[in-house]
Design a protein around this motif. Structure first.
Motif, PDB file in Angstrom:
ATOM      1  N   PRO A   2       0.832  -1.218   0.000  1.00  0.00           N
ATOM      2  CA  PRO A   2       0.000   0.000   0.000  1.00  0.00           C
ATOM      3  C   PRO A   2       0.859   1.258   0.000  1.00  0.00           C
ATOM      4  CG  PRO A   2      -0.721  -1.579   1.676  1.00  0.00           C
ATOM      5  CD  PRO A   2       0.587  -2.073   1.146  1.00  0.00           C
ATOM      6  N   ASP A   3       0.292   2.307  -0.587  1.00  0.00           N
ATOM      7  CA  ASP A   3       0.960   3.592  -0.626  1.00  0.00           C
ATOM      8  C   ASP A   3       1.081   4.156   0.793  1.00  0.00           C
ATOM      9  OD1 ASP A   3       0.870   6.672  -0.713  1.00  0.00           O
ATOM     10  OD2 ASP A   3       1.395   6.117  -2.778  1.00  0.00           O
ATOM     11  N   ASN A   4       2.304   4.539   1.204  1.00  0.00           N
ATOM     12  CA  ASN A   4       2.533   5.043   2.566  1.00  0.00           C
ATOM     13  C   ASN A   4       1.736   6.308   2.852  1.00  0.00           C
ATOM     14  OD1 ASN A   4       4.283   2.978   3.184  1.00  0.00           O
ATOM     15  ND2 ASN A   4       6.120   4.124   2.551  1.00  0.00           N
ATOM     16  N   HIS A   5       1.555   7.148   1.839  1.00  0.00           N
ATOM     17  CA  HIS A   5       0.815   8.382   2.025  1.00  0.00           C
ATOM     18  C   HIS A   5      -0.654   8.092   2.351  1.00  0.00           C
ATOM     19  CE1 HIS A   5      -0.300  12.537   1.645  1.00  0.00           C
ATOM     20  NE2 HIS A   5      -1.203  12.239   0.699  1.00  0.00           N
ATOM     21  N   LYS A   6      -1.227   7.099   1.619  1.00  0.00           N
ATOM     22  CA  LYS A   6      -2.622   6.720   1.885  1.00  0.00           C
ATOM     23  C   LYS A   6      -2.765   6.134   3.277  1.00  0.00           C
ATOM     24  CE  LYS A   6      -4.042   5.793  -2.892  1.00  0.00           C
ATOM     25  NZ  LYS A   6      -4.554   4.765  -3.829  1.00  0.00           N
ATOM     26  N   VAL A   7      -1.802   5.317   3.642  1.00  0.00           N
ATOM     27  CA  VAL A   7      -1.839   4.684   4.957  1.00  0.00           C
ATOM     28  C   VAL A   7      -1.802   5.747   6.059  1.00  0.00           C
ATOM     29  CG1 VAL A   7      -0.556   3.224   6.580  1.00  0.00           C
ATOM     30  CG2 VAL A   7      -0.836   2.502   4.204  1.00  0.00           C
ATOM     31  N   LYS A   8      -0.963   6.779   5.844  1.00  0.00           N
ATOM     32  CA  LYS A   8      -0.841   7.842   6.842  1.00  0.00           C
ATOM     33  C   LYS A   8      -2.153   8.619   6.968  1.00  0.00           C
ATOM     34  CE  LYS A   8       1.551  10.494   9.696  1.00  0.00           C
ATOM     35  NZ  LYS A   8       0.502  11.442  10.058  1.00  0.00           N
ATOM     36  N   LEU A  37     -11.012   2.508  -1.335  1.00  0.00           N
ATOM     37  CA  LEU A  37      -9.668   2.428  -1.908  1.00  0.00           C
ATOM     38  C   LEU A  37      -9.563   1.413  -3.035  1.00  0.00           C
ATOM     39  CD1 LEU A  37      -7.525   2.580   1.362  1.00  0.00           C
ATOM     40  CD2 LEU A  37      -7.868   4.401  -0.309  1.00  0.00           C
ATOM     41  N   ALA A  44      -4.438  -1.939   3.344  1.00  0.00           N
ATOM     42  CA  ALA A  44      -4.041  -0.589   3.742  1.00  0.00           C
ATOM     43  C   ALA A  44      -4.714  -0.182   5.054  1.00  0.00           C
ATOM     44  CB  ALA A  44      -4.382   0.405   2.632  1.00  0.00           C
TER      45      ALA A  44
END
Length: 409
Positions: A2-8, A37, A44
């Motif tokens: 998963p994209d780290n930005h989305k996770v954040k 998502l 995620a």
């Protein structure tokens, strides 16, 4: 991955919403985020929130059923009927009784208070319960103790000196003796004198329901009314059958009065409940009219033992521990509760209030008025003392002894 930005972003949302979510809404919110998502959304959300994939999928299943017809109760229910773990005491029927049996000999605190406390740690209690075949953690023991009314208490400096070094051993000795006599269906009674009460229109601590505009008016000062006198309740409590007998005296709290009270209990209640008994066990405090130092107490017990033809086993609580005698928190505290806020205007009122004391545990109390006068200052000679058929225990014989009936020559 998963994209780290989305996770954040998801993590920040969850941190803000989490305090306001319950189990059901948490699952639904996680499911909505995951579905928004698309592919990889479940993973995620699981990484961002720490929720399991199973929890998120259960939320997705729940969303798919929202269009189905449900009753109001079902739609707001967090868990299904019967859901969640069963309470330990529900799964293990003997758990609470075994825990209380571990606490019983060493229970500390003022028994007339609804709060009790124990000097055994939850770790030791959990270990002892495990040895007895129970599966339980120290944390669960802590929760059970709270549910039983126990709490942690710190020491408070209120006394000079120290307690007797054998105090705890004497508690255990008494506890073992009580269990032995109960197992043989022999009467075990706890005896003591309750606080003297002034008879008259005096203030009695506590409150009771009454007309708000017509409170009971009492005297300003608690000076003894010479015409009304005072009540001296001497109690006998049956530890096995949860029955109480109270002899209400009007004169002096003497050893003769104490034994006479036990005599009335025996002929009015004890003999009927234990017709085949050969012994009577008495637990008493170490002072007052039933003091272990009192010669008259032993002499009158000798007369009583000979009269009924039974051995009387006496165990005294160590000095300074009278409040640990069972009669204090199984009988006297309930009597006090029953007459709180009510002036004891006559001896008959005292008798009626004591006799109508009950508890949800089935306590039954009988009371009688003792109008006899008891002489103070009676001296027992050395010869009379030597003639008492007393057998002292090897462990603190001054506290633990048997008085046997004498056979007339």
């Amino acid at each position: 991955m998963p994209d780290n930005h989305k996770v954040k972003i998801i993590q920040d949302k969850y941190d803000s919403l989490s305090p306001y979510l319950n189990e059901k809404t948490r699952r639904i919110w996680a499911a909505i985020e995951a579905q928004s998502l698309g592919w990889g959304g479940v993973t995620a959300v699981a990484i961002a929130t720490g929720l399991s994939r199973t929890t998120i999928h259960s939320g997705i299943d729940l969303l798919s059923k929202l269009d189905e017809v449900k009753t109001e109760d079902e739609s707001t229910r967090i868990r299904t009927v019967g859901g969640g773990r069963k309470l330990l005491e529900e799964k293990d029927a003997m758990l609470l009784s075994d825990l209380e049996s571990l606490l019983e000999p060493m229970t500390l605190g003022d028994p007339e208070s609804p709060i009790k406390w124990t000097n055994k740690s939850v770790v030791k209690l959990a270990a002892a319960l495990k040895e007895g075949g129970h599966s339980i953690s120290p944390k669960s023991v802590y929760n059970l103790l709270e549910s039983l009314g126990y709490s942690l208490q710190s020491n408070r400096k209120t006394r000079d000196g120290s307690s007797h070094e054998d105090r705890d051993d004497q508690f255990l000795y008494i506890s073992n003796q009580v269990k032995y006599f109960q197992s043989h269906n022999e009467p075990v009674i706890s005896v003591d004198t309750k606080k003297k009460e002034l008879i008259g229109n005096f203030k009695n601590p506590g409150t009771e329901w009454c007309d708000s505009e017509q409170p009971v008016e009492v005297r300003m000062h608690d000076f003894v009314d010479p015409n009304a006198g005072k009540a001296i309740p001497y109690g006998i409590y049956d530890l096995t059958l949860n029955k109480g007998w109270v002899n209400v005296g009007i004169d002096h709290d003497t050893a003769e009065f104490a034994v006479e009270s036990i005599r009335h209990w025996w002929y009015s209640m004890g003999n009927l409940l234990y017709p085949k008994s050969e012994h009577i066990m008495i637990t008493a405090d170490s002072g007052g009219s039933n003091s272990y130092r009192s010669r008259l107490w032993k002499l009158k017990l000798q007369e009583f033992a000979t009269e009924i033809g039974k051995s009387i086993h006496v165990c005294h609580f160590p000095p300074g521990t009278s409040k640990w005698n069972k009669i204090e928190h199984r009988l006297f505290c309930h009597i006090t509760t029953n007459w709180r806020g009510r002036p004891l205007t006559s001896l008959q009122v005292v008798i009626n209030l004591i006799g109508n004391t009950t508890t949800t545990q089935g306590l039954v109390v009988e009371a009688r008025l003792d109008e006899n006068l008891y002489q103070t200052g009676i001296k027992v000679t050395d010869k009379e003392l030597d003639n008492i058929a007393i057998e002292r225990n090897s462990f603190h014989g001054e506290w633990n002894y048997i008085i046997k009936p004498q056979i007339s020559g």
